[in-house]
Enzyme design. Structure first.
Site, PDB file in Angstrom:
ATOM      1  N   LYS A   1      44.647  62.394  53.219  1.00 27.31           N
ATOM      2  CA  LYS A   1      45.311  61.519  54.185  1.00 27.31           C
ATOM      3  C   LYS A   1      46.833  61.472  54.052  1.00 27.31           C
ATOM      4  CE  LYS A   1      41.980  59.474  56.680  1.00 27.31           C
ATOM      5  NZ  LYS A   1      41.993  59.355  58.144  1.00 27.31           N
TER       6      LYS A   1
ATOM      7  N   SER B   1      37.286  66.179  50.858  1.00 29.90           N
ATOM      8  CA  SER B   1      38.402  65.445  51.463  1.00 29.90           C
ATOM      9  C   SER B   1      39.031  64.407  50.548  1.00 29.90           C
ATOM     10  CB  SER B   1      37.952  64.775  52.764  1.00 29.90           C
ATOM     11  OG  SER B   1      36.805  63.969  52.533  1.00 29.90           O
TER      12      SER B   1
END
Length: 324
Positions: A54, A308
Site C-alpha cells: 500500500k 500483498s
C-alpha cells in the site's frame, strides 16, 4: 466512465520513478510446491517499510500534493495497510494524517498506524461506514482525501509492483494478485499488459467476499453487504465493492477472478511460513490458488503470486500454524 480514463504506461513508469527510494523494489522468492505444473515465485510485498504494497500508491499520490494541500493535511479510510501507507507517506512529506479505521481492524495495524504519527478515528465494521465518516471530516476540516483504491494515482503506484515483476522475471506468463477494492489488481494488470499483453493476470479473493468475481463475470459492478464480506479471515479483502475506476481497468486488462476457501487460505499461510515468509491472510490468497486451483490456472510455465502484505496479528498466526 470511458476507456479514455485508462492509465497509460507512461503514468506507471512515472510513478515508479517517483516512489523510488521510498517504497522498496521487493524480491521475488522462488518456492517449491509439490504437484504444480510449472515454476512458482512469491512477490514479497511484506518487505515494504510498512509491511505491505500500500505504500506504493499512497506515496505516489501524496508526493504530488501542492504545498497548500500538504499544509491542510490528508485523510483516508482503511482497515489497516492503506492506513499505514498514508501515515508513512504523509510523515515523509511533513503532512498531518487522519485515518478512519473500522472497529474490527487488527490491533497490530492500528498500533502501527498510530506509531507513524497518524490520528485514528474508529467507526463500525462496514467499509461504507469509514468512507462516509472520512468524507464528513474532509468537508469539515479541509483535509485532502487519499482514497484507498479508486483513484488514478493510487492505481499507478500499485501498478509499479507489476513493472518490477516483469523486470525481475521477464519470461513470466502468469501473475496472481489479491483483489478487494481493486487497486493492486487493476494497477498490476494494466502495467503488465501494456508491456506484455500475452502475460495472463488473474485476481484472487476469498469466496466469502467474492463481490469482485461476481462483478467481473457478470459484467456489472455489484456490492456485497458488510455482514457477508466481514466473514472472511482476510481483513484486507473485506471491501464491499470494486472501485469504479478499478472495475474499468479490471474489465480491460484482467483475464479472470478466482476464489479460494478459508481453509485453503490457512493452509497457504502455513506453507508460506514454512518457506520462510510471514504472510497475512489477505496476502496468502494467491498462494492458495497456486496450491489448490492448478486446473484453473493452466496453462502456464512460470507463475508469480503476489504476497500483498505480512501484517498479521501474532495470535492469529500462532493459531493458524498450530491448527494442522
Amino acid at each position: 466512465m470511458t476507456d479514455e480514463a485508462l492509465l497509460t504506461l507512461d503514468q506507471f513508469q512515472a510513478a515508479q520513478a517517483r516512489i523510488r527510494g521510498v517504497a522498496a523494489h521487493t524480491p521475488l522468492v522462488s518456492l517449491s510446491f509439490s504437484g504444480i505444473a510449472g515454476e512458482a515465485w512469491i512477490k514479497d510485498e511484506s518487505k515494504q517499510p510498512i509491511g505491505s504494497f500500500k505504500l506504493r500508491g499512497a506515496y505516489n499520490k501524496i508526493a504530488q500534493l501542492s504545498d497548500d494541500q500538504r499544509r491542510r493535511g490528508v485523510i483516508t479510510y482503511s482497515s489497516g495497510n492503506h492506513a499505514q501507507g498514508v501515515a508513512y507517506a504523509a510523515r515523509a512529506v511533513g503532512a498531518k494524517a487522519v485515518i478512519v479505521m473500522p472497529s474490527n481492524a487488527p490491533e497490530v495495524k492500528k498500533q502501527a498506524t498510530a506509531a507513524l504519527g497518524a490520528e485514528i478515528i474508529e467507526v463500525g465494521p462496514a467499509s461504507s461506514d469509514r468512507k462516509l465518516k472520512a468524507e464528513e471530516l474532509e468537508a469539515k476540516f479541509g483535509y485532502v482525501m487519499i482514497p484507498p483504491y479508486d483513484d488514478p494515482q493510487i492505481i499507478a503506484g500499485q501498478g509499479t509492483c507489476g513493472l518490477e515483476i516483469l523486470e525481475d522475471l521477464p519470461d513470466v506468463d502468469l501473475v496472481l494478485s489479491p483483489v478487494s477494492g481493486g487497486g493492486l489488481l487493476s494497477g498490476v494488470a494494466a502495467a503488465i499488459k501494456h508491456l506484455k499483453p500475452e502475460v495472463r493476470v488473474l485476481g484472487i479473493e476469498p469466496e466469502l467476499a467474492a463481490d469482485a468475481q461476481e462483478s467481473f463475470r457478470g459484467g456489472k459492478l455489484v456490492s456485497w453487504p458488510a455482514e457477508m464480506t466481514t466473514r472472511t479471515l482476510c481483513d484486507g479483502l473485506r471491501t464491499q465493492s470494486l472501485g469504479e475506476l478499478n472495475f474499468l481497468h479490471v474489465r480491460a486488462f484482467v483475464d479472470d477472478i478466482l476464489t479460494v476457501t478459508e481453509d485453503q487460505i490457512r493452509q497457504a499461510m502455513r506453507t508460506l511460513y514454512a518457506g520462510g515468509l510471514t504472510p497475512e491472510p489477505s496476502g496468502a490468497v494467491t498462494t492458495a490458488a497456486v496450491l489448490f486451483h492448478q486446473t484453473e490456472l493452466l496453462p502456464y510455465r512460470k507463475v508469480v503470486a503476489i504476497l500483498s502484505g505480512g501484517n498479521v496479528e501474532p495470535e492469529v498466526l500462532r493459531a493458524i500454524l498450530a491448527d494442522r
